[in-house]
Design a protein around this motif. Structure first.
Motif, PDB file in Angstrom:
ATOM      1  N   ARG A  29       0.831  -1.209   0.000  1.00  0.00           N
ATOM      2  CA  ARG A  29       0.000   0.000   0.000  1.00  0.00           C
ATOM      3  C   ARG A  29       0.866   1.261   0.000  1.00  0.00           C
ATOM      4  NH1 ARG A  29      -3.840  -0.780   5.105  1.00  0.00           N
ATOM      5  NH2 ARG A  29      -1.778  -1.324   5.945  1.00  0.00           N
ATOM      6  N   ILE A  30       0.341   2.307  -0.652  1.00  0.00           N
ATOM      7  CA  ILE A  30       1.060   3.583  -0.709  1.00  0.00           C
ATOM      8  C   ILE A  30       0.131   4.703  -0.264  1.00  0.00           C
ATOM      9  CG2 ILE A  30       2.560   2.818  -2.589  1.00  0.00           C
ATOM     10  CD1 ILE A  30       0.804   4.456  -4.501  1.00  0.00           C
ATOM     11  N   ARG A  31       0.720   5.857   0.047  1.00  0.00           N
ATOM     12  CA  ARG A  31      -0.074   7.016   0.462  1.00  0.00           C
ATOM     13  C   ARG A  31      -0.400   7.867  -0.762  1.00  0.00           C
ATOM     14  NH1 ARG A  31      -1.478   8.829   5.141  1.00  0.00           N
ATOM     15  NH2 ARG A  31      -0.094   7.323   6.187  1.00  0.00           N
ATOM     16  N   TYR A  32      -1.691   8.109  -0.985  1.00  0.00           N
ATOM     17  CA  TYR A  32      -2.118   8.901  -2.124  1.00  0.00           C
ATOM     18  C   TYR A  32      -2.007  10.410  -1.861  1.00  0.00           C
ATOM     19  CZ  TYR A  32      -4.369   4.753  -4.298  1.00  0.00           C
ATOM     20  OH  TYR A  32      -4.641   3.537  -4.877  1.00  0.00           O
ATOM     21  N   ASN A  45     -11.806   3.844  -3.095  1.00  0.00           N
ATOM     22  CA  ASN A  45     -12.591   3.903  -1.860  1.00  0.00           C
ATOM     23  C   ASN A  45     -13.409   2.632  -1.720  1.00  0.00           C
ATOM     24  OD1 ASN A  45     -14.007   4.888   0.435  1.00  0.00           O
ATOM     25  ND2 ASN A  45     -13.790   6.969  -0.338  1.00  0.00           N
ATOM     26  N   TYR A  46     -13.409   2.080  -0.510  1.00  0.00           N
ATOM     27  CA  TYR A  46     -14.215   0.898  -0.204  1.00  0.00           C
ATOM     28  C   TYR A  46     -15.119   1.253   0.971  1.00  0.00           C
ATOM     29  CZ  TYR A  46     -15.461  -4.023   0.413  1.00  0.00           C
ATOM     30  OH  TYR A  46     -16.149  -5.201   0.493  1.00  0.00           O
ATOM     31  N   LYS A  47     -16.426   1.236   0.749  1.00  0.00           N
ATOM     32  CA  LYS A  47     -17.354   1.670   1.796  1.00  0.00           C
ATOM     33  C   LYS A  47     -18.468   0.652   1.996  1.00  0.00           C
ATOM     34  CE  LYS A  47     -18.565   5.909   2.530  1.00  0.00           C
ATOM     35  NZ  LYS A  47     -17.750   6.243   3.714  1.00  0.00           N
ATOM     36  N   ILE A  48     -18.948   0.594   3.216  1.00  0.00           N
ATOM     37  CA  ILE A  48     -20.071  -0.267   3.578  1.00  0.00           C
ATOM     38  C   ILE A  48     -21.206   0.612   4.084  1.00  0.00           C
ATOM     39  CG2 ILE A  48     -20.868  -2.149   5.059  1.00  0.00           C
ATOM     40  CD1 ILE A  48     -17.994  -3.155   5.179  1.00  0.00           C
ATOM     41  N   PHE A  49     -22.406   0.432   3.519  1.00  0.00           N
ATOM     42  CA  PHE A  49     -23.589   1.183   3.932  1.00  0.00           C
ATOM     43  C   PHE A  49     -24.565   0.200   4.574  1.00  0.00           C
ATOM     44  CE2 PHE A  49     -21.661   3.423   0.434  1.00  0.00           C
ATOM     45  CZ  PHE A  49     -21.709   4.758   0.819  1.00  0.00           C
ATOM     46  N   VAL A  71      -2.954   3.544   1.569  1.00  0.00           N
ATOM     47  CA  VAL A  71      -2.719   3.214   2.970  1.00  0.00           C
ATOM     48  C   VAL A  71      -3.625   4.018   3.903  1.00  0.00           C
ATOM     49  CG1 VAL A  71      -0.927   4.938   3.436  1.00  0.00           C
ATOM     50  CG2 VAL A  71      -0.843   2.703   4.599  1.00  0.00           C
ATOM     51  N   GLU A  72      -4.207   5.122   3.411  1.00  0.00           N
ATOM     52  CA  GLU A  72      -5.059   5.961   4.271  1.00  0.00           C
ATOM     53  C   GLU A  72      -6.231   5.158   4.839  1.00  0.00           C
ATOM     54  OE1 GLU A  72      -3.470   8.939   1.152  1.00  0.00           O
ATOM     55  OE2 GLU A  72      -3.913   6.796   1.308  1.00  0.00           O
ATOM     56  N   LYS A  73      -6.391   5.208   6.126  1.00  0.00           N
ATOM     57  CA  LYS A  73      -7.369   4.396   6.824  1.00  0.00           C
ATOM     58  C   LYS A  73      -8.796   4.681   6.366  1.00  0.00           C
ATOM     59  CE  LYS A  73      -8.802   3.073  11.520  1.00  0.00           C
ATOM     60  NZ  LYS A  73      -8.592   3.306  12.960  1.00  0.00           N
ATOM     61  N   GLU A  74      -9.100   5.952   6.116  1.00  0.00           N
ATOM     62  CA  GLU A  74     -10.473   6.332   5.775  1.00  0.00           C
ATOM     63  C   GLU A  74     -10.920   5.807   4.411  1.00  0.00           C
ATOM     64  OE1 GLU A  74      -7.752   9.697   4.417  1.00  0.00           O
ATOM     65  OE2 GLU A  74      -7.955   8.356   6.161  1.00  0.00           O
ATOM     66  N   LYS A  75      -9.986   5.320   3.611  1.00  0.00           N
ATOM     67  CA  LYS A  75     -10.350   4.810   2.289  1.00  0.00           C
ATOM     68  C   LYS A  75     -10.840   3.364   2.339  1.00  0.00           C
ATOM     69  CE  LYS A  75      -7.272   7.939  -0.226  1.00  0.00           C
ATOM     70  NZ  LYS A  75      -8.343   8.748  -0.817  1.00  0.00           N
ATOM     71  N   ALA A 106      -8.840  -6.564   6.687  1.00  0.00           N
ATOM     72  CA  ALA A 106     -10.035  -7.348   6.349  1.00  0.00           C
ATOM     73  C   ALA A 106     -10.334  -7.273   4.857  1.00  0.00           C
ATOM     74  CB  ALA A 106     -11.232  -6.841   7.150  1.00  0.00           C
ATOM     75  N   TYR A 107     -10.077  -6.116   4.256  1.00  0.00           N
ATOM     76  CA  TYR A 107     -10.300  -5.987   2.813  1.00  0.00           C
ATOM     77  C   TYR A 107      -9.405  -6.964   2.050  1.00  0.00           C
ATOM     78  CZ  TYR A 107      -9.848  -4.298  -1.948  1.00  0.00           C
ATOM     79  OH  TYR A 107      -9.799  -4.238  -3.315  1.00  0.00           O
TER      80      TYR A 107
END
Length: 602
Positions: free
Chosen positions: A347-350, A389-393, A509-513, A518-519
């Protein structure tokens, strides 16, 4: 004088009743076959000496002691013309009921139009014996050619009804590695067809194909049970026979090195040498022949070398195709497992929403009973991808609230680190669960934004992207996705550890993404296994553990499918400093035209 005339009459009468001379398939082809312009780069009279390795294959058909013949080969070695010569021989010289199997009914129809019809038209001895399709008797149709003493029926291996009718003496099965594992619910299509020959003591089974995956290749399994013959040529220096071998090809000199004396000779020298078929399993009753493109008179070694280099640069998918279609060998995956920890470490930082190299955004949406999961993926030149971005709704997919949240997310602007704003250009949403109608409703209202309903279909031989059908009360466009092929593509790209190679996958690597451990466990949740259904191999993707969730793999598959459906010209976008937003702009313009805001000329 009277005696002489009587003798001449007797000779003529004897000539009429005498049996025709015994011909092999190759002798028949050399005497009668004419190659058509539509299907041959060298139209005109057939000449077996053009590709001498074909002679023994064809003549094995004429051997009364040989019932089964297997040809495992690359492309461009003339295997379709071998099939056509066999068909022509049995129409003209030894009339028999024949069955020609193609993987699908559509392919059988295409083969009839593109191969069989021109051959009958341009080979005079066949033209006389097979009526024109326009004839009033109706004996000659697209999928059945009747002639005195027999018929040729063309079928698709996916059609059980066509495999269970009248008996046949000759079965020709073409591209068997693309056959489905079962014809409907009837079982292995090859076995079904072979059962139709039981009433003939002099039956023939001819099986032909380019191989695919090791352990699941029908043609390779057939070949392994055969005489396992290789076309071998004599060395110009020492005279010892050897097959054309890729490891012996030398790139710098475009030559092949002899395995015995180590001398190198150019392509033209090797191909001018005499050759013969050498069996590695001579005790077998089934004749089996293997050919690669190095032996072909229609392929140049220099081009084969360049195609290999290109395939290697482009990654595993292209190299696999090259091995199958050029070497005529099955592809062996070194490992089916993916190491999720390696992917985490890459992972890298965007420091932005989207890296500037990404030109197009697509998304996949997975529907579960208590949530909707979404992944947005950015695409760059050479199939390079960026997890965005990976999001769960969380929420009930039977209610509007959670769908409204997803809709608002999909409309979002994503800012590149060069200041350019990107929008999502295409979305695929899985409709195969418990909320099919809700998916259809959501997609129907948003098809103008290229938000499409999809249904995944597993199994080998299913195209990744298929033409959509209109379904449901909503008349929504539904795309069927060959998910196994998508997983093959994704896994081959995940194995790529070099950023300068096509298909490399970047992750932030940003956590909020949302790209946490688990991903990556979910992305690598499955592995490919080979199972046997009766005698037929079947490749399945299965979870490595029942406790692992595989939604990240499915979502990446759907996002890739959306990109393939969109099919943007990435080179054009890059060269003109454009992004996938041009697709969205076109949609907006169309909407404005309907409202009369823009003239037709804008």
């Amino acid at each position: 004088m009277v005696q002489k005339q009587t003798l001449n009459l007797f000779r003529k009468a004897a000539g009429v009743v005498a049996p025709p001379p015994k011909l092999t398939v190759s002798q028949w082809a050399d005497s009668h076959r004419v190659l058509s312009k539509e299907s041959s780069a060298e139209p005109g009279k057939w000449n077996t000496d053009r590709a001498p390795y074909q002679r023994e294959i064809m003549d094995s058909i004429s051997d009364p002691d040989t019932d089964e013949i297997v040809v495992m080969s690359s492309a461009q070695v003339g295997k379709s013309e071998l099939i056509n010569n066999i068909i022509g021989y049995y129409i003209d010289y030894d009339p028999s009921p024949m069955l020609l199997m193609q993987p699908t009914l559509e392919m059988a129809e295409a083969y009839s139009k593109d191969r069989i019809a021109p051959m009958i038209r341009d080979t005079p001895t066949l033209t006389k014996k097979v009526n024109s399709p326009k004839a009033k008797d109706g004996n000659n149709t697209l999928l059945q050619k009747k002639f005195a003493g027999g018929h040729l029926t063309l079928v698709g291996a996916n059609s059980p009804a066509s495999l269970a009718s009248r008996p046949v003496r000759i079965v020709l099965a073409d591209e068997v590695d693309r056959f489905p594992s079962s014809a409907g619910t009837e079982g292995d299509p090859l076995s079904l067809a072979q059962k139709r020959t039981k009433t003939f003591w002099n039956y023939k089974w001819i099986t032909v194909s380019t191989p695919t995956i090791k352990g699941a290749s029908r043609i390779e399994m057939e070949y392994e049970e055969s005489t396992k013959e290789q076309w071998s040529v004599s060395c110009p220096s020492c005279g010892k026979l050897q097959p054309y071998s890729w490891p012996q090809i030398r790139f710098d000199s475009v030559a092949m090195e002899c395995v015995h004396c180590k001398e190198q000779h150019a392509e033209v020298e090797w191909k001018s040498r005499p050759g013969e078929w050498i069996a590695r399993n001579p005790e077998a009753t089934k004749r089996g022949f293997h050919l690669n493109a190095l032996a072909s008179p229609w392929e140049k070694w220099s081009r084969i070398i360049e195609e290999f280099k290109s395939a290697k640069r482009k990654g595993t998918e292209n190299l696999k195709t090259w091995v199958n279609t050029t070497l005529g060998e099955s592809w062996e995956d070194k490992t089916n497992d993916q190491d999720h920890e390696k992917l985490i470490s890459r992972r890298i930082r965007y420091n932005c929403d989207v890296p500037k190299e990404a030109l197009v955004l697509t998304a996949g949406v997975d529907v579960q009973d208590d949530r909707l999961e979404v992944e947005v993926v950015g695409w760059a030149i050479n199939d390079v991808s960026y997890g965005i971005n990976y999001k769960i709704f969380y929420g009930d997919p039977g209610q509007n609230a959670v769908w409204n949240q997803v809709d608002a997310f999909l409309i979002n602007d994503f800012i590149r680190n060069d200041g350019v704003t990107l929008n999502i250009s295409a979305v695929c949403i899985d409709s195969g669960g418990h909320y099919t109608n809700e998916v259809y409703d959501f997609c129907k209202a948003r098809e103008h934004r290229r938000i499409f309903a999809i249904k995944g279909k597993g199994g080998a031989g299913i195209a990744y992207i298929n033409k959509p059908n209109k379904v449901g009360r909503q008349s929504v466009h539904l795309f069927t996705i060959g998910v196994n092929e998508g997983k093959d593509i994704i896994y081959s790209r995940l194995k790529n550890e070099f950023e300068d190679k096509p298909g490399y996958c970047y992750f932030p690597v940003e956590k909020e993404k949302g790209y946490d451990e688990a991903y990556f466990v979910g992305l690598t949740a499955e592995r490919k296994v080979t199972r046997f259904v009766g005698s037929a191999p079947k490749i399945d993707w299965v979870k490595r553990s029942s406790n692992i969730r595989n939604e990240p793999l499915d979502l990446r598959n759907y996002a890739l499918a959306a990109f393939r459906i969109l099919n943007p010209d990435m080179r054009y976008l890059a060269e003109n400093q454009l992004t996938g937003n041009v697709f969205n702009q076109r949609v907006k313009r169309k909407k404005k035209r309907r409202k009369g805001v823009l003239s037709k000329g804008v």
